[in-house]
Scaffold this motif. Sequence first.
Motif, PDB file in Angstrom:
ATOM      1  N   PRO A 260      -6.031   3.750  -7.125  1.00 18.72           N
ATOM      2  CA  PRO A 260      -7.249   2.256  -6.763  1.00 18.72           C
ATOM      3  C   PRO A 260      -7.504   1.974  -6.431  1.00 18.72           C
ATOM      4  N   HIS A 261      -8.827   1.784  -6.675  1.00 18.19           N
ATOM      5  CA  HIS A 261      -9.823   0.724  -6.344  1.00 18.19           C
ATOM      6  C   HIS A 261      -9.474  -0.469  -5.480  1.00 18.19           C
ATOM      7  N   SER A 262      -8.811  -1.049  -6.454  1.00 15.51           N
ATOM      8  CA  SER A 262      -8.123  -2.211  -6.089  1.00 15.51           C
ATOM      9  C   SER A 262      -7.603  -2.329  -4.278  1.00 15.51           C
ATOM     10  N   PHE A 263      -7.361  -1.165  -4.082  1.00 18.62           N
ATOM     11  CA  PHE A 263      -6.424  -0.919  -2.611  1.00 18.62           C
ATOM     12  C   PHE A 263      -7.555  -1.165  -1.636  1.00 18.62           C
ATOM     13  N   TYR A 264      -8.402  -0.943  -1.834  1.00 13.05           N
ATOM     14  CA  TYR A 264      -9.378  -1.094  -1.199  1.00 13.05           C
ATOM     15  C   TYR A 264      -9.272  -3.261  -0.915  1.00 13.05           C
ATOM     16  N   LYS A 265      -9.441  -3.437  -1.866  1.00 10.10           N
ATOM     17  CA  LYS A 265      -9.563  -4.949  -1.582  1.00 10.10           C
ATOM     18  C   LYS A 265      -8.645  -5.330  -0.600  1.00 10.10           C
ATOM     19  N   HIS A 266      -7.223  -5.002  -1.382  1.00 10.38           N
ATOM     20  CA  HIS A 266      -6.260  -5.611  -0.983  1.00 10.38           C
ATOM     21  C   HIS A 266      -5.913  -4.748   0.362  1.00 10.38           C
ATOM     22  N   ILE A 267      -5.757  -3.607   1.157  1.00  8.15           N
ATOM     23  CA  ILE A 267      -5.345  -3.469   1.944  1.00  8.15           C
ATOM     24  C   ILE A 267      -5.971  -3.759   3.018  1.00  8.15           C
ATOM     25  N   ARG A 268      -5.802  -4.791   3.836  1.00 16.95           N
ATOM     26  CA  ARG A 268      -6.627  -4.595   4.924  1.00 16.95           C
ATOM     27  C   ARG A 268      -5.928  -5.187   5.937  1.00 16.95           C
ATOM     28  N   ARG A 269      -6.675  -4.760   7.290  1.00 24.28           N
ATOM     29  CA  ARG A 269      -5.850  -5.598   8.193  1.00 24.28           C
ATOM     30  C   ARG A 269      -5.787  -6.923   8.502  1.00 24.28           C
ATOM     31  N   GLU A 270      -5.537  -7.468   9.713  1.00 22.09           N
ATOM     32  CA  GLU A 270      -4.603  -8.999   9.553  1.00 22.09           C
ATOM     33  C   GLU A 270      -7.067  -9.261   9.943  1.00 22.09           C
ATOM     34  N   SER A 271      -7.715  -8.391  10.216  1.00 19.04           N
ATOM     35  CA  SER A 271      -8.278  -9.015  11.006  1.00 19.04           C
ATOM     36  C   SER A 271      -9.541  -9.352   9.747  1.00 19.04           C
TER      37      SER A 271
ATOM     38  N   SER B  74      24.663  20.567   9.514  1.00 17.37           N
ATOM     39  CA  SER B  74      24.684  20.744  10.802  1.00 17.37           C
ATOM     40  C   SER B  74      26.050  20.210  11.599  1.00 17.37           C
ATOM     41  N   GLY B  75      26.286  18.584  10.874  1.00 16.14           N
ATOM     42  CA  GLY B  75      26.612  17.877  12.020  1.00 16.14           C
ATOM     43  C   GLY B  75      26.376  16.923  12.676  1.00 16.14           C
ATOM     44  N   HIS B  76      24.695  17.668  13.286  1.00 18.13           N
ATOM     45  CA  HIS B  76      23.561  16.916  13.736  1.00 18.13           C
ATOM     46  C   HIS B  76      23.427  14.981  13.321  1.00 18.13           C
ATOM     47  N   ARG B  77      23.185  14.593  13.727  1.00 16.67           N
ATOM     48  CA  ARG B  77      23.091  12.777  13.379  1.00 16.67           C
ATOM     49  C   ARG B  77      21.606  12.385  13.905  1.00 16.67           C
ATOM     50  N   LEU B  78      20.893  12.144  13.124  1.00 17.81           N
ATOM     51  CA  LEU B  78      19.615  12.125  13.461  1.00 17.81           C
ATOM     52  C   LEU B  78      18.753  10.432  13.356  1.00 17.81           C
ATOM     53  N   SER B  79      18.574   9.740  14.107  1.00 14.36           N
ATOM     54  CA  SER B  79      18.725   7.973  13.592  1.00 14.36           C
ATOM     55  C   SER B  79      16.458   7.765  13.306  1.00 14.36           C
ATOM     56  N   ASN B  80      17.227   6.694  12.981  1.00 17.05           N
ATOM     57  CA  ASN B  80      16.444   6.073  12.933  1.00 17.05           C
ATOM     58  C   ASN B  80      14.792   6.810  11.805  1.00 17.05           C
ATOM     59  N   VAL B  81      15.425   7.178  10.588  1.00 21.46           N
ATOM     60  CA  VAL B  81      15.528   8.346   9.568  1.00 21.46           C
ATOM     61  C   VAL B  81      14.200   7.473   8.659  1.00 21.46           C
ATOM     62  N   MET B  82      12.770   7.559   8.767  1.00 24.09           N
ATOM     63  CA  MET B  82      12.186   6.253   7.955  1.00 24.09           C
ATOM     64  C   MET B  82      12.495   6.821   6.105  1.00 24.09           C
ATOM     65  N   PHE B  83      12.581   5.211   5.307  1.00 22.77           N
ATOM     66  CA  PHE B  83      11.977   5.813   4.051  1.00 22.77           C
ATOM     67  C   PHE B  83      11.443   5.183   3.681  1.00 22.77           C
ATOM     68  N   LEU B  84      10.858   5.095   2.350  1.00 21.19           N
ATOM     69  CA  LEU B  84       9.631   4.214   2.004  1.00 21.19           C
ATOM     70  C   LEU B  84       9.998   4.130   0.322  1.00 21.19           C
ATOM     71  N   GLU B  85       9.278   2.981  -0.331  1.00 25.06           N
ATOM     72  CA  GLU B  85       9.633   2.428  -1.091  1.00 25.06           C
ATOM     73  C   GLU B  85       8.511   1.987  -1.756  1.00 25.06           C
ATOM     74  N   PRO B  86       8.324   2.187  -2.771  1.00 27.08           N
ATOM     75  CA  PRO B  86       7.082   0.774  -3.440  1.00 27.08           C
ATOM     76  C   PRO B  86       7.827  -0.112  -4.168  1.00 27.08           C
ATOM     77  N   ASP B  87       7.511  -1.424  -3.305  1.00 27.12           N
ATOM     78  CA  ASP B  87       7.751  -2.950  -4.364  1.00 27.12           C
ATOM     79  C   ASP B  87       6.983  -3.146  -5.948  1.00 27.12           C
ATOM     80  N   MET B  88       8.090  -2.584  -6.431  1.00 26.50           N
ATOM     81  CA  MET B  88       6.829  -2.486  -7.825  1.00 26.50           C
ATOM     82  C   MET B  88       7.051  -3.691  -8.212  1.00 26.50           C
ATOM     83  N   GLU B  89       7.329  -4.585  -7.237  1.00 30.13           N
ATOM     84  CA  GLU B  89       7.631  -6.525  -8.621  1.00 30.13           C
ATOM     85  C   GLU B  89       6.765  -6.814  -7.567  1.00 30.13           C
ATOM     86  N   SER B  90       5.678  -6.680  -7.062  1.00 24.50           N
ATOM     87  CA  SER B  90       4.541  -7.368  -6.355  1.00 24.50           C
ATOM     88  C   SER B  90       3.500  -7.601  -6.686  1.00 24.50           C
ATOM     89  N   LYS B  91       2.730  -8.461  -6.010  1.00 23.91           N
ATOM     90  CA  LYS B  91       0.981  -8.484  -6.196  1.00 23.91           C
ATOM     91  C   LYS B  91       0.586  -7.963  -7.373  1.00 23.91           C
TER      92      LYS B  91
END
Length: 132
Positions: free
Chosen positions: A19-30, A115-132
């Motif tokens: 969406p074009h709005s992403f370019y307006k809202h997803i900005r770096r701190e700069s 296999s029983g191996h454990r992996l730590s720090n596996v990242m999961f992502l979910e959109p915040d559908m309640e946000s702006k």
Amino acid sequence: MHPACDMLKNVRFAGNLIPHSFYKHIRRESGTTDFEGVGIMSDILYHYRPAEIRDRKTGRITGYRQRFRGDKFQISYRQYAEHYGISKGQVTTAVKNPDRLGLVFREFRTVTLPSGHRLSNVMFLEPDMESK
């Protein structure tokens, strides 16, 4: 009609939509647009967008399914780096930015493989559908 428009009228594009709005809202701190963050946010939304299940004979939609296994979308910084052709550091920053903006939830878990191996720090992502 322009010949290119005529040729593209029958092309069915698949994948991420930005969406074009992403370019307006997803900005770096700069204040500049975070293009990597835009791409990654769009990829997260792609994975949460339901995939259509169609009847093979009629082509009609019979239902929907999610595109990922489990309760949340799982991906690593390395997988994103390879997919987008950027460094792992750029990906880390690009994932943190939508999280900082409240657009996505980032969760790290320890996962036990069959296999029983454990992996730590596996990242999961979910959109915040309640946000702006």
